[in-house]
Scaffold this active site. Structure first.
Site, PDB file in Angstrom:
ATOM      1  N   ALA A   1      -0.508  10.573  14.081  1.00  0.00           N
ATOM      2  CA  ALA A   1      -0.745  11.576  13.038  1.00  0.00           C
ATOM      3  C   ALA A   1      -1.525  10.977  11.874  1.00  0.00           C
ATOM      4  O   ALA A   1      -2.455  11.593  11.342  1.00  0.00           O
ATOM      5  CB  ALA A   1       0.590  12.136  12.550  1.00  0.00           C
TER       6      ALA A   1
ATOM      7  N   MET B   1       0.814  -1.217   0.000  1.00  0.00           N
ATOM      8  CA  MET B   1       0.000   0.000   0.000  1.00  0.00           C
ATOM      9  C   MET B   1       0.852   1.274   0.000  1.00  0.00           C
ATOM     10  O   MET B   1       0.325   2.373   0.101  1.00  0.00           O
ATOM     11  CB  MET B   1      -0.960  -0.008   1.197  1.00  0.00           C
ATOM     12  CG  MET B   1      -2.045  -1.033   1.080  1.00  0.00           C
ATOM     13  SD  MET B   1      -3.205  -0.616  -0.255  1.00  0.00           S
ATOM     14  CE  MET B   1      -4.230  -2.097  -0.229  1.00  0.00           C
TER      15      MET B   1
ATOM     16  N   TYR C   1       2.365   7.366  14.055  1.00  0.00           N
ATOM     17  CA  TYR C   1       1.150   6.541  13.946  1.00  0.00           C
ATOM     18  C   TYR C   1      -0.097   7.373  14.227  1.00  0.00           C
ATOM     19  O   TYR C   1      -1.071   7.369  13.469  1.00  0.00           O
ATOM     20  CB  TYR C   1       1.286   5.367  14.923  1.00  0.00           C
ATOM     21  CG  TYR C   1       0.055   4.510  15.078  1.00  0.00           C
ATOM     22  CD1 TYR C   1      -0.254   3.531  14.145  1.00  0.00           C
ATOM     23  CD2 TYR C   1      -0.800   4.666  16.173  1.00  0.00           C
ATOM     24  CE1 TYR C   1      -1.379   2.729  14.310  1.00  0.00           C
ATOM     25  CE2 TYR C   1      -1.918   3.869  16.338  1.00  0.00           C
ATOM     26  CZ  TYR C   1      -2.209   2.902  15.405  1.00  0.00           C
ATOM     27  OH  TYR C   1      -3.320   2.112  15.567  1.00  0.00           O
TER      28      TYR C   1
ATOM     29  N   ILE D   1      -5.955  -3.974  21.405  1.00  0.00           N
ATOM     30  CA  ILE D   1      -6.525  -5.292  21.101  1.00  0.00           C
ATOM     31  C   ILE D   1      -5.356  -6.274  21.087  1.00  0.00           C
ATOM     32  O   ILE D   1      -4.409  -6.098  20.306  1.00  0.00           O
ATOM     33  CB  ILE D   1      -7.187  -5.328  19.697  1.00  0.00           C
ATOM     34  CG1 ILE D   1      -8.139  -4.151  19.466  1.00  0.00           C
ATOM     35  CG2 ILE D   1      -7.861  -6.669  19.428  1.00  0.00           C
ATOM     36  CD1 ILE D   1      -9.498  -4.250  20.053  1.00  0.00           C
ATOM     37  N   ASP D   2      -5.436  -7.285  21.900  1.00  0.00           N
ATOM     38  CA  ASP D   2      -4.340  -8.259  21.972  1.00  0.00           C
ATOM     39  C   ASP D   2      -4.459  -9.244  20.803  1.00  0.00           C
ATOM     40  O   ASP D   2      -5.319 -10.114  20.803  1.00  0.00           O
ATOM     41  CB  ASP D   2      -4.411  -9.001  23.308  1.00  0.00           C
ATOM     42  CG  ASP D   2      -3.227  -9.944  23.473  1.00  0.00           C
ATOM     43  OD1 ASP D   2      -2.368  -9.997  22.569  1.00  0.00           O
ATOM     44  OD2 ASP D   2      -3.172 -10.623  24.516  1.00  0.00           O
TER      45      ASP D   2
ATOM     46  N   SER E   1      -8.046   4.241  15.747  1.00  0.00           N
ATOM     47  CA  SER E   1      -7.544   3.950  17.093  1.00  0.00           C
ATOM     48  C   SER E   1      -7.855   5.109  18.029  1.00  0.00           C
ATOM     49  O   SER E   1      -8.071   6.242  17.579  1.00  0.00           O
ATOM     50  CB  SER E   1      -6.027   3.783  16.974  1.00  0.00           C
ATOM     51  OG  SER E   1      -5.397   3.924  18.215  1.00  0.00           O
TER      52      SER E   1
ATOM     53  N   LYS F   1      -3.559   8.455  11.955  1.00  0.00           N
ATOM     54  CA  LYS F   1      -4.926   8.119  12.364  1.00  0.00           C
ATOM     55  C   LYS F   1      -5.794   9.382  12.507  1.00  0.00           C
ATOM     56  O   LYS F   1      -6.972   9.363  12.176  1.00  0.00           O
ATOM     57  CB  LYS F   1      -4.906   7.308  13.669  1.00  0.00           C
ATOM     58  CG  LYS F   1      -4.284   5.915  13.521  1.00  0.00           C
ATOM     59  CD  LYS F   1      -5.057   5.028  12.559  1.00  0.00           C
ATOM     60  CE  LYS F   1      -4.632   3.585  12.586  1.00  0.00           C
ATOM     61  NZ  LYS F   1      -5.321   2.743  11.602  1.00  0.00           N
TER      62      LYS F   1
END
Ligand SMILES: NC(=O)C1=CN([C@@H]2O[C@H](COP(=O)(O)OP(=O)(O)OC[C@H]3O[C@@H](n4cnc5c(N)ncnc54)[C@H](OP(=O)(O)O)[C@@H]3O)[C@@H](O)[C@H]2O)C=CC1
Ligand SMILES: CC(C)CCC[C@@H](C)[C@H]1CC[C@H]2[C@@H]3C(=O)C=C4C[C@@H](O)CC[C@]4(C)[C@H]3CC[C@]12C
Length: 226
Positions: free
Chosen positions: A185, A93, A183, A218-219, A170, A187
């Site tokens: 930024a 991507m 990260y 989230i695990d 998130s 989102k």
């Protein structure tokens, strides 16, 4: 009057916000039966699990990520679980032409699209911001620009099917947390783009829904503790 202003009005505000933002519980698995769905970042983690849920509900699934060997296994499992059909396209991507190619694949192999689930994320580091502007640019391309490119090319098909766009984001895309600067930024950018686009769809009566999923930790088995 003092007590009314301090307690009752904020309380009323909270109740109204809760009512406005809570989802109606009218979901039925049959709704996804036969639907044509793209899931990005589906070779591992949350994307992989979403593909399995869709498979159990009988959807046509097109998954994508970089690692072909993992995608092959996910496709096999989807077919075992009852997917109406399952296929993959592998690639990165970082390349907007690839992002658009995935959408084209849905057009040629599925004849249209009902749901676009944008979930992939590029690798980042979690620590103090190290000043690497090149990394921020690359992560924006993977986590944000490719979402924009896929949405833009999928829109004609989604308008036709009155379909849905699901964007996996998130808590770090709503609130600033330390050690997640690049990260976070990417989102926040998703929120700006998709929340604004949703308003435009409402004004133009475009019947394509946009859901931004705000996840906490989230695990997925990748890390044992944060
Ligand atoms: N897990 C968590 O705690 C949280 C996750 N989220 C969000 O949920 C979503 C899924 O996260 P999670 O399942 O944990 O992530 P994973 O790291 O497990 O999965 C990421 C997926 O993206 C793919 N990917 C990575 N780089 C690229 C690339 N350059 N091009 C194409 N695909 C790529 C990976 O496959 P491959 O390497 O084969 O390309 C993989 O399929 C993300 O949007 C994340 O931000 C939000 C909050 C918390
Ligand atoms: C009420 C608050 C104190 C809650 C704090 C929530 C914090 C701890 C949450 C909010 C967003 C979360 C991160 C996230 O979005 C994505 C990933 C990528 C994944 O591969 C590994 C986990 C990671 C880093 C999550 C780590 C935990 C974060 C920072």
């Amino acid at each position: 009057m003092g007590r009314l202003q301090k307690i009752l009005i904020p309380f009323l505000g909270l109740v109204l916000a809760f009512w406005f933002y809570s989802a109606r519980e009218n979901f039925k698995p049959e709704m996804l039966k036969g639907k044509r769905v793209i899931v990005t970042g589906a070779s591992t983690g949350i994307g992989e699990q979403m593909a399995y849920h869709l498979a159990r509900m009988g959807s046509h699934i097109l998954i994508t990520a970089r690692t072909e060997a993992k995608l092959q296994k996910v496709v096999e499992r989807c077919l075992e679980l009852g997917a109406a059909s399952a296929r993959y396209v592998s690639g990165t991507m970082e390349d907007m032409a690839f992002a658009e190619h995935v959408v084209k694949e849905a057009e040629t192999s599925l004849g249209g699209l009902d749901m676009l689930i944008l979930n992939h994320v590029g690798t980042s580091y979690f620590g103090y911001f190290n000043g690497d502007v090149g990394h921020v640019r690359k992560l924006l391309e993977i986590n944000f620009l490719s979402y924009v490119a896929m949405t833009t090319s999928a829109l004609p098909m989604l308008k036709e099917s009155e379909g849905s766009i699901v964007v996996v984001s998130s808590m770090a895309g709503k609130v600033g947390f330390p050690f997640t600067v690049p990260y976070s930024a990417t989102k926040f950018a998703l929120d700006g783009f998709f929340s604004s686009l949703r308003q435009e769809f409402s004004i133009q009566s475009v019947n394509v829904s946009i859901t931004l999923c705000i996840l906490g930790f989230i695990d997925t088995g990748k890390i044992s503790a944060v």
